[in-house]
Design an enzyme around this catalytic site. Structure first.
Site, PDB file in Angstrom:
ATOM      1  N   GLY A  88      -0.427   4.307  -0.378  1.00  0.00           N
ATOM      2  CA  GLY A  88      -1.218   5.451   0.041  1.00  0.00           C
ATOM      3  C   GLY A  88      -2.012   6.060  -1.092  1.00  0.00           C
ATOM      4  O   GLY A  88      -2.762   7.016  -0.900  1.00  0.00           O
ATOM      5  N   GLY A  89      -1.872   5.497  -2.297  1.00  0.00           N
ATOM      6  CA  GLY A  89      -2.601   5.982  -3.458  1.00  0.00           C
ATOM      7  C   GLY A  89      -3.891   5.221  -3.676  1.00  0.00           C
ATOM      8  O   GLY A  89      -4.194   4.245  -2.979  1.00  0.00           O
ATOM      9  N   MET A 117       0.833  -1.202   0.000  1.00  0.00           N
ATOM     10  CA  MET A 117       0.000   0.000   0.000  1.00  0.00           C
ATOM     11  C   MET A 117       0.871   1.257   0.000  1.00  0.00           C
ATOM     12  O   MET A 117       1.585   1.528   0.959  1.00  0.00           O
ATOM     13  CB  MET A 117      -0.941  -0.009   1.200  1.00  0.00           C
ATOM     14  CG  MET A 117      -1.876  -1.215   1.229  1.00  0.00           C
ATOM     15  SD  MET A 117      -3.055  -1.170   2.600  1.00  0.00           S
ATOM     16  CE  MET A 117      -4.085   0.218   2.119  1.00  0.00           C
ATOM     17  N   CYS A 149       9.433   9.221  -7.650  1.00  0.00           N
ATOM     18  CA  CYS A 149       8.766   9.655  -6.419  1.00  0.00           C
ATOM     19  C   CYS A 149       9.658  10.462  -5.496  1.00  0.00           C
ATOM     20  O   CYS A 149       9.177  11.304  -4.744  1.00  0.00           O
ATOM     21  CB  CYS A 149       8.214   8.437  -5.683  1.00  0.00           C
ATOM     22  SG  CYS A 149       9.485   7.267  -5.130  1.00  0.00           S
ATOM     23  N   CYS A 192      13.619   0.077  -8.227  1.00  0.00           N
ATOM     24  CA  CYS A 192      12.801  -0.022  -7.020  1.00  0.00           C
ATOM     25  C   CYS A 192      11.967  -1.300  -7.037  1.00  0.00           C
ATOM     26  O   CYS A 192      11.896  -2.028  -6.050  1.00  0.00           O
ATOM     27  CB  CYS A 192      11.898   1.201  -6.908  1.00  0.00           C
ATOM     28  SG  CYS A 192      10.910   1.252  -5.399  1.00  0.00           S
ATOM     29  N   ASP A 205      -4.840   3.298  -6.254  1.00  0.00           N
ATOM     30  CA  ASP A 205      -4.747   1.972  -6.862  1.00  0.00           C
ATOM     31  C   ASP A 205      -4.521   0.871  -5.828  1.00  0.00           C
ATOM     32  O   ASP A 205      -5.274  -0.111  -5.769  1.00  0.00           O
ATOM     33  CB  ASP A 205      -3.632   1.952  -7.911  1.00  0.00           C
ATOM     34  CG  ASP A 205      -3.912   2.884  -9.075  1.00  0.00           C
ATOM     35  OD1 ASP A 205      -5.089   3.006  -9.462  1.00  0.00           O
ATOM     36  OD2 ASP A 205      -2.957   3.496  -9.593  1.00  0.00           O
ATOM     37  N   LEU A 241       5.853   0.847   2.769  1.00  0.00           N
ATOM     38  CA  LEU A 241       7.283   1.067   2.934  1.00  0.00           C
ATOM     39  C   LEU A 241       7.559   2.560   3.049  1.00  0.00           C
ATOM     40  O   LEU A 241       7.124   3.337   2.199  1.00  0.00           O
ATOM     41  CB  LEU A 241       8.054   0.505   1.735  1.00  0.00           C
ATOM     42  CG  LEU A 241       7.830  -0.972   1.402  1.00  0.00           C
ATOM     43  CD1 LEU A 241       8.681  -1.367   0.199  1.00  0.00           C
ATOM     44  CD2 LEU A 241       8.149  -1.853   2.591  1.00  0.00           C
TER      45      LEU A 241
END
Length: 398
Positions: free
Chosen positions: A23-24, A21, A210, A114, A26, A46
């Site tokens: 926080g967005g 997750m 990001c 990433c 999707d 994370l």
């Protein structure tokens, strides 16, 4: 035994799924869908970085407000939520290599690194440690059974296609991962978020890079690698010195605007000579590339890449995330893997990815790919660049 909606044996309530997750909207919808279907869902977020400009700007990811959003969504869904501090690991595996790559004259893709390391290696192991049967993410890509394993396919919503950034996902990881949004268009995902009453339903999407405040990657690279801002010459591919620049960090192959010289001709950045701090420019035709040599290849095809026929394998190749897959031929011989682009491409830079597909439809299978180590231009431009680089090497040795 019958399979559930995630192609796993057993009932949903007996199946634990860790959801990554960010926080967005999707990943929040993924958690909501799986919870609604009865799965034992655990949310994990994370914390990847924490610098003020990124924490507070809209559209960041995995920092500050995003972590709080993930916590609130988890609370509303009634699922446990854990925050893992991966800041040091993220810097080691993603940010530092990103800066090093730029200093060497490449155009890196940190999102691939990433996914390859932090998300699909470290987080996947965390999911296993939590006793999960699968790790689910909000990426727009599809996977389905292919014999004893699973294969990757482009998503229904090609405008949101993230397969380019996931080419390095290994077969072992693919078998464990699930992508519940691959068959949904983005508009429907937002509708589901509204139905579920998620607080992030209208939240804007995160940025591609990001950890870069306001999208100015040159700032973070200059801070980590000051030599990237060293001045140098702007040189035409024919050998003429046209002017000076204030650091190769401000340039990328294919760039036309902001080069810093005015000659009355349309000029593009065709090469970054990092060793000599030179920006090589030339006409558009000097960018035309028909062959790219790959490194760090992740091959997901059914036939081992070493067993490809001498004539090669017809594929479709994507050399930039914003471009559609184009016809190409994949070849492998003497330990080298390269792709011949049928129609040619412009602006290809070392460090970018070349991702391979079965065709150019939204149902295309992802065959993997590799990072571009070097490319070959049209013969005349290739010879001019070779001569220019050779002269620089002689001058350095003198």
């Amino acid at each position: 035994m019958s399979l559930n909606s995630l192609d796993l044996p057993g009932k949903p309530e007996d199946t634990r799924v860790v959801v990554a997750m960010s926080g967005g909207v999707d990943s929040s919808v993924v958690a909501g869908i799986l919870k609604r279907e009865g799965y034992d869902v655990v949310g994990v977020t994370l914390q990847l970085y924490d610098h003020g400009a990124a924490v507070h700007r809209a559209g960041s990811c995995c920092a500050g407000q995003d972590i709080e959003d993930a916590r609130r969504v988890s609370e509303s869904l009634g699922i446990p939520h854990y925050v893992l501090d991966y800041e040091a690991r993220f810097r080691e595996a993603v940010i530092d290599p990103f800066a090093n790559s730029y200093v060497s004259g490449e155009t890196p893709i940190p999102c691939v690194s990433c996914n390859q390391t932090v998300k699909f290696a470290d987080l996947l192991q965390t999911a296993r440690d939590l006793g999960a049967d699968a790790l689910a993410t909000g990426h727009y890509i599809r996977s389905r059974a292919n014999g004893a394993h699973r294969a990757l396919y482009r998503p229904v919503d090609t405008d949101r296609d993230q397969s380019y950034f996931l080419f390095a996902t290994t077969q072992e990881q693919i078998d464990y991962l699930r992508f519940p949004l691959g068959h949904l268009p983005k508009a429907q995902v937002r509708e589901i978020a509204e139905e579920l009453g998620l607080t992030v339903a209208k939240k804007q999407d995160s940025q591609d890079i990001c950890f870069v405040p306001q999208g100015k990657y040159s700032d973070i690279i200059s801070r980590l690698k000051p030599e990237a801002a060293n001045p140098g010459d702007i040189v035409h591919i024919d050998g003429r010195t046209l002017g000076r620049h204030d650091g190769i960090v401000h340039y990328t192959v294919g760039q036309r605007r902001g080069i810093g010289v005015a000659t009355g001709e349309a000029l593009y950045v065709v090469h970054l000579d990092a060793a000599n701090a030179r920006v090589i420019v030339g006409p558009r035709e000097a960018l035309e590339t028909h062959k790219v040599f790959l490194r760090d290849v992740n091959w997901l095809g059914d036939t081992p890449i070493a067993d490809l026929p001498k004539s090669g394998m017809e594929v479709f190749a994507k050399v930039r995330s914003t471009r559609p897959p184009r016809p190409a031929v994949l070849r492998h011989a003497d330990g080298q893997t390269w792709v011949e682009l049928v129609d040619g491409e412009s602006g290809i830079a070392p460090g970018q990815a070349c991702v391979l597909y079965s065709d150019d439809s939204n149902a295309a299978r992802v065959f993997g790919g590799g990072f571009i180590g070097r490319s070959e231009r049209e013969p005349q431009a290739e010879e001019m660049l070779r001569r220019l680089m050779a002269n620089a090497d002689k001058a350095s040795a003198a």
